[in-house]
Scaffold this motif. Structure first.
Motif: not given
Length: 112
Positions: A3-15
């Protein structure tokens, strides 16, 4: 089974930067290759980076010099440090274990 669980994604600005994590559980072998893929809307899934059990790494051309893959075998976790993010990095990012198992994905959106 793995089983694999990803985390840490989101909305960021360029750079800006983000760090993704993928925690693995189940029949884990520290020698197995782990990888990150991504899939943008309307595009095929593409390989972002791989890391072997011994720490050898490989990167897709579009992320070389900006992304770094690493793993902590004591925690059965693989990371993807993403720096200097661009709008074209926007995608769902998937973790892969042993070329066979997939996580559910985490959304990364780069937009001003």
């Amino acid at each position: 089974q793995v089983q694999l669980v990803e985390s840490g994604g989101g909305l960021v600005q360029p750079g800006e930067s983000l760090r993704l994590s993928c925690a693995a559980s189940g029949r884990i072998f520290s020698s197995s290759v782990m990888a990150w893929y991504r899939q943008a809307p309307g595009k095929q899934r593409e390989l972002v980076a791989t890391i072997t059990g011994g720490g050898g790494t490989n990167y897709g051309d579009s992320v070389k010099g900006r992304f770094t893959i690493s793993r902590d075998n004591t925690k059965n976790t693989v990371y993807l440090q993403m720096n200097s993010l661009k709008p074209e990095d926007t995608a769902v990012y998937y973790c892969n274990f042993g070329w066979a198992y997939w996580g559910q994905g985490t959304q990364v959106t780069v937009s001003s």
